[in-house]
Scaffold this motif. Structure first.
Motif, PDB file in Angstrom:
ATOM      1  N   LYS A  80       0.817  -1.220   0.000  1.00 47.93           N
ATOM      2  CA  LYS A  80       0.000   0.000   0.000  1.00 47.93           C
ATOM      3  C   LYS A  80       0.848   1.267   0.000  1.00 47.93           C
ATOM      4  CE  LYS A  80      -3.864  -2.118   2.516  1.00 47.93           C
ATOM      5  NZ  LYS A  80      -4.586  -2.159   3.821  1.00 47.93           N
ATOM      6  N   SER A  81       2.041   1.182   0.581  1.00 50.51           N
ATOM      7  CA  SER A  81       2.826   2.404   0.792  1.00 50.51           C
ATOM      8  C   SER A  81       3.806   2.724  -0.324  1.00 50.51           C
ATOM      9  CB  SER A  81       3.603   2.299   2.109  1.00 50.51           C
ATOM     10  OG  SER A  81       4.593   1.276   2.039  1.00 50.51           O
ATOM     11  N   VAL A  82       4.230   1.718  -1.095  1.00 49.91           N
ATOM     12  CA  VAL A  82       5.260   1.981  -2.109  1.00 49.91           C
ATOM     13  C   VAL A  82       4.680   2.674  -3.333  1.00 49.91           C
ATOM     14  CG1 VAL A  82       6.718   0.062  -1.369  1.00 49.91           C
ATOM     15  CG2 VAL A  82       4.969  -0.322  -3.138  1.00 49.91           C
ATOM     16  N   ASP A  83       5.580   3.217  -4.149  1.00 51.28           N
ATOM     17  CA  ASP A  83       5.159   3.891  -5.373  1.00 51.28           C
ATOM     18  C   ASP A  83       4.914   2.905  -6.515  1.00 51.28           C
ATOM     19  OD1 ASP A  83       5.465   6.631  -4.387  1.00 51.28           O
ATOM     20  OD2 ASP A  83       7.607   6.158  -4.345  1.00 51.28           O
ATOM     21  N   VAL A  84       5.723   1.850  -6.555  1.00 52.30           N
ATOM     22  CA  VAL A  84       5.660   0.891  -7.665  1.00 52.30           C
ATOM     23  C   VAL A  84       5.837  -0.517  -7.102  1.00 52.30           C
ATOM     24  CG1 VAL A  84       6.733   0.112  -9.832  1.00 52.30           C
ATOM     25  CG2 VAL A  84       6.640   2.558  -9.290  1.00 52.30           C
ATOM     26  N   ILE A  85       5.149  -1.486  -7.721  1.00 52.46           N
ATOM     27  CA  ILE A  85       5.338  -2.894  -7.361  1.00 52.46           C
ATOM     28  C   ILE A  85       5.901  -3.623  -8.567  1.00 52.46           C
ATOM     29  CG2 ILE A  85       4.203  -5.055  -6.687  1.00 52.46           C
ATOM     30  CD1 ILE A  85       2.154  -3.352  -5.180  1.00 52.46           C
ATOM     31  N   ALA A  86       7.052  -4.243  -8.379  1.00 50.75           N
ATOM     32  CA  ALA A  86       7.664  -5.070  -9.415  1.00 50.75           C
ATOM     33  C   ALA A  86       7.300  -6.523  -9.130  1.00 50.75           C
ATOM     34  CB  ALA A  86       9.181  -4.891  -9.417  1.00 50.75           C
ATOM     35  N   ALA A  87       7.116  -7.313 -10.183  1.00 52.74           N
ATOM     36  CA  ALA A  87       6.617  -8.673  -9.992  1.00 52.74           C
ATOM     37  C   ALA A  87       7.202  -9.631 -11.008  1.00 52.74           C
ATOM     38  CB  ALA A  87       5.090  -8.688 -10.094  1.00 52.74           C
ATOM     39  N   GLU A  88       7.351 -10.886 -10.580  1.00 49.40           N
ATOM     40  CA  GLU A  88       7.786 -11.945 -11.490  1.00 49.40           C
ATOM     41  C   GLU A  88       6.770 -12.117 -12.619  1.00 49.40           C
ATOM     42  OE1 GLU A  88       8.877 -16.739 -11.423  1.00 49.40           O
ATOM     43  OE2 GLU A  88       8.159 -15.748  -9.606  1.00 49.40           O
ATOM     44  N   ASP A  89       5.493 -12.118 -12.259  1.00 48.83           N
ATOM     45  CA  ASP A  89       4.398 -12.195 -13.233  1.00 48.83           C
ATOM     46  C   ASP A  89       3.361 -11.166 -12.811  1.00 48.83           C
ATOM     47  OD1 ASP A  89       2.066 -12.791 -14.689  1.00 48.83           O
ATOM     48  OD2 ASP A  89       2.583 -14.912 -14.829  1.00 48.83           O
ATOM     49  N   THR A  90       3.260 -10.090 -13.558  1.00 51.70           N
ATOM     50  CA  THR A  90       2.361  -8.999 -13.165  1.00 51.70           C
ATOM     51  C   THR A  90       0.907  -9.455 -13.104  1.00 51.70           C
ATOM     52  OG1 THR A  90       2.266  -8.272 -15.479  1.00 51.70           O
ATOM     53  CG2 THR A  90       3.874  -7.186 -14.032  1.00 51.70           C
ATOM     54  N   ARG A  91       0.521 -10.405 -13.944  1.00 54.01           N
ATOM     55  CA  ARG A  91      -0.861 -10.888 -13.930  1.00 54.01           C
ATOM     56  C   ARG A  91      -1.155 -11.628 -12.635  1.00 54.01           C
ATOM     57  NH1 ARG A  91      -0.298 -14.164 -19.380  1.00 54.01           N
ATOM     58  NH2 ARG A  91       1.589 -14.644 -18.178  1.00 54.01           N
ATOM     59  N   HIS A  92      -0.202 -12.443 -12.215  1.00 50.83           N
ATOM     60  CA  HIS A  92      -0.371 -13.208 -10.979  1.00 50.83           C
ATOM     61  C   HIS A  92      -0.428 -12.270  -9.774  1.00 50.83           C
ATOM     62  CE1 HIS A  92       0.118 -16.923  -8.538  1.00 50.83           C
ATOM     63  NE2 HIS A  92       0.677 -16.082  -7.682  1.00 50.83           N
ATOM     64  N   THR A  93       0.501 -11.327  -9.720  1.00 50.69           N
ATOM     65  CA  THR A  93       0.534 -10.391  -8.590  1.00 50.69           C
ATOM     66  C   THR A  93      -0.676  -9.473  -8.603  1.00 50.69           C
ATOM     67  OG1 THR A  93       2.948 -10.470  -8.502  1.00 50.69           O
ATOM     68  CG2 THR A  93       1.895  -8.583  -7.466  1.00 50.69           C
ATOM     69  N   LEU A  94      -1.177  -9.123  -9.778  1.00 48.06           N
ATOM     70  CA  LEU A  94      -2.372  -8.294  -9.868  1.00 48.06           C
ATOM     71  C   LEU A  94      -3.567  -8.985  -9.198  1.00 48.06           C
ATOM     72  CD1 LEU A  94      -3.813  -5.776 -10.905  1.00 48.06           C
ATOM     73  CD2 LEU A  94      -4.177  -6.966 -13.077  1.00 48.06           C
ATOM     74  N   GLN A  95      -3.673 -10.295  -9.359  1.00 48.56           N
ATOM     75  CA  GLN A  95      -4.759 -11.036  -8.702  1.00 48.56           C
ATOM     76  C   GLN A  95      -4.656 -10.922  -7.187  1.00 48.56           C
ATOM     77  OE1 GLN A  95      -4.471 -15.037 -10.189  1.00 48.56           O
ATOM     78  NE2 GLN A  95      -5.362 -14.541 -12.176  1.00 48.56           N
ATOM     79  N   LEU A  96      -3.426 -11.031  -6.674  1.00 53.95           N
ATOM     80  CA  LEU A  96      -3.214 -10.896  -5.227  1.00 53.95           C
ATOM     81  C   LEU A  96      -3.588  -9.497  -4.759  1.00 53.95           C
ATOM     82  CD1 LEU A  96      -1.957 -12.029  -2.535  1.00 53.95           C
ATOM     83  CD2 LEU A  96       0.206 -11.032  -3.322  1.00 53.95           C
ATOM     84  N   LEU A  97      -3.119  -8.494  -5.473  1.00 47.01           N
ATOM     85  CA  LEU A  97      -3.395  -7.108  -5.088  1.00 47.01           C
ATOM     86  C   LEU A  97      -4.884  -6.782  -5.193  1.00 47.01           C
ATOM     87  CD1 LEU A  97      -0.412  -5.355  -6.903  1.00 47.01           C
ATOM     88  CD2 LEU A  97      -0.591  -5.903  -4.464  1.00 47.01           C
ATOM     89  N   THR A  98      -5.528  -7.288  -6.233  1.00 48.56           N
ATOM     90  CA  THR A  98      -6.965  -7.040  -6.410  1.00 48.56           C
ATOM     91  C   THR A  98      -7.763  -7.643  -5.262  1.00 48.56           C
ATOM     92  OG1 THR A  98      -6.721  -7.005  -8.821  1.00 48.56           O
ATOM     93  CG2 THR A  98      -8.934  -7.396  -7.950  1.00 48.56           C
ATOM     94  N   HIS A  99      -7.360  -8.825  -4.820  1.00 45.43           N
ATOM     95  CA  HIS A  99      -8.049  -9.486  -3.702  1.00 45.43           C
ATOM     96  C   HIS A  99      -8.036  -8.594  -2.462  1.00 45.43           C
ATOM     97  CE1 HIS A  99      -9.487 -12.847  -1.225  1.00 45.43           C
ATOM     98  NE2 HIS A  99      -8.613 -12.443  -0.318  1.00 45.43           N
ATOM     99  N   PHE A 100      -6.934  -7.883  -2.251  1.00 46.12           N
ATOM    100  CA  PHE A 100      -6.807  -7.025  -1.068  1.00 46.12           C
ATOM    101  C   PHE A 100      -7.066  -5.552  -1.394  1.00 46.12           C
ATOM    102  CE2 PHE A 100      -4.248 -10.761   0.104  1.00 46.12           C
ATOM    103  CZ  PHE A 100      -4.852 -11.067   1.323  1.00 46.12           C
ATOM    104  N   GLU A 101      -7.644  -5.311  -2.574  1.00 50.56           N
ATOM    105  CA  GLU A 101      -8.061  -3.974  -3.003  1.00 50.56           C
ATOM    106  C   GLU A 101      -6.911  -2.978  -2.978  1.00 50.56           C
ATOM    107  OE1 GLU A 101     -11.378  -3.001  -0.499  1.00 50.56           O
ATOM    108  OE2 GLU A 101     -12.746  -4.328  -1.582  1.00 50.56           O
ATOM    109  N   ILE A 102      -5.784  -3.395  -3.544  1.00 55.79           N
ATOM    110  CA  ILE A 102      -4.597  -2.539  -3.635  1.00 55.79           C
ATOM    111  C   ILE A 102      -4.349  -2.241  -5.110  1.00 55.79           C
ATOM    112  CG2 ILE A 102      -2.120  -2.365  -3.203  1.00 55.79           C
ATOM    113  CD1 ILE A 102      -2.526  -4.334  -0.880  1.00 55.79           C
ATOM    114  N   ARG A 103      -4.187  -0.981  -5.429  1.00 53.54           N
ATOM    115  CA  ARG A 103      -3.930  -0.562  -6.815  1.00 53.54           C
ATOM    116  C   ARG A 103      -2.622   0.212  -6.870  1.00 53.54           C
ATOM    117  NH1 ARG A 103      -9.483  -0.216  -6.291  1.00 53.54           N
ATOM    118  NH2 ARG A 103     -10.686  -1.310  -7.918  1.00 53.54           N
ATOM    119  N   LYS A 104      -1.678  -0.326  -7.620  1.00 51.22           N
ATOM    120  CA  LYS A 104      -0.376   0.319  -7.775  1.00 51.22           C
ATOM    121  C   LYS A 104       0.152   0.042  -9.181  1.00 51.22           C
ATOM    122  CE  LYS A 104       0.294   1.897  -3.587  1.00 51.22           C
ATOM    123  NZ  LYS A 104       0.694   3.281  -3.237  1.00 51.22           N
TER     124      LYS A 104
END
Length: 235
Positions: free
Chosen positions: A26-50
């Motif tokens: 929630k606090s960082v400016d950018v999230i880097a990910a091995e697979d952005t699609r996979h991490t997007l699912q995790l973030l969406t579940h917890f209602e985090i948009r970055k």
């Protein structure tokens, strides 16, 4: 200088996410990910948009340089692999090294790991425990490395896919049929399974199955006493 956060994420059960991991995302400016699609699912579940940027094993060096540029601009970045702790049989180690070399602070955010999860229930360990991760898919190299690991006399942990688990267990049984093995399948997930027995018993168990699904972590017990006996007999 800015901060790069190396964030551990669930290996299957979303309930294993830590409060600190969520606060970091929630606090960082950018999230880097091995697979952005996979991490997007995790973030969406917890209602985090970055904003998301990709950093995979295939492009970690070049993608890492782009992330360093973001850090140089004063942006904070969190890195997450698909599951578990980055840098443990997952990308992340190169990125952490680049960031540290560039003078940025690299902050660990501890989380789940299939390695630690399996060891915690294996019921054995000793002072020395080797983490090997995935062995070579090439039969000759796989068997050669297994012989080396068994010869150390120490316990070790492997990762394996459902496509090669029977081959791995067969090789292990051929090398030391009586070595105790604990196999963890789909750890923390709905169909979690943890079975143990000798290497030959585990080979027979999985060879008898019509269909094998899921990711595997394998704990192989140490055999120090046998190794010492062999060394003594050589003198």
């Amino acid at each position: 200088m800015s901060e790069l956060y190396i964030v551990g994420t669930p290996i299957g059960n979303l309930g294993d996410i830590t409060f600190r991991a969520l606060e970091t995302f929630k606090s960082v400016d950018v999230i880097a990910a091995e697979d952005t699609r996979h991490t997007l699912q995790l973030l969406t579940h917890f209602e985090i948009r970055k904003p998301l940027v990709s950093c995979r094993s295939q492009n970690e060096e070049s993608a890492g340089q782009k992330i360093i540029q973001l850090l140089d601009e004063g942006k904070t970045v969190a890195y997450a692999s698909d599951a578990g702790t980055p840098g443990i049989s997952d990308p992340g180690a190169i990125l952490a090294g680049l960031a540290r070399k560039a003078g940025h602070t690299v902050v660990p955010i501890p989380g789940a790991s299939a390695f630690a999860t399996l060891v915690s229930v294996a019921g054995a360990g000793g002072k020395t425990l080797i983490f090997e991760g995935f062995l070579s898919p090439k039969p000759g190299r796989r068997r050669s490395r297994l012989r080396e690991l068994c010869a150390t006399g120490d316990a070790f942990v492997l990762y394996e896919s459902p496509f090669r688990i029977t081959k791995l267990l067969t090789d292990l049984a051929d090398i030391d049929s009586e070595r105790r093995v604990v196999v963890g399948r789909e750890l923390t997930k709905l169909h979690e399974e943890i079975v143990d027995g000798t290497a030959s018993e585990m080979r027979d168990e999985f060879a008898s199955r019509d269909k094998i699904l899921g990711e595997f972590a394998i704990f192989v017990s140490g055999n120090k006493n046998a190794k010492l006996s062999d060394e003594s007999s050589d003198n």
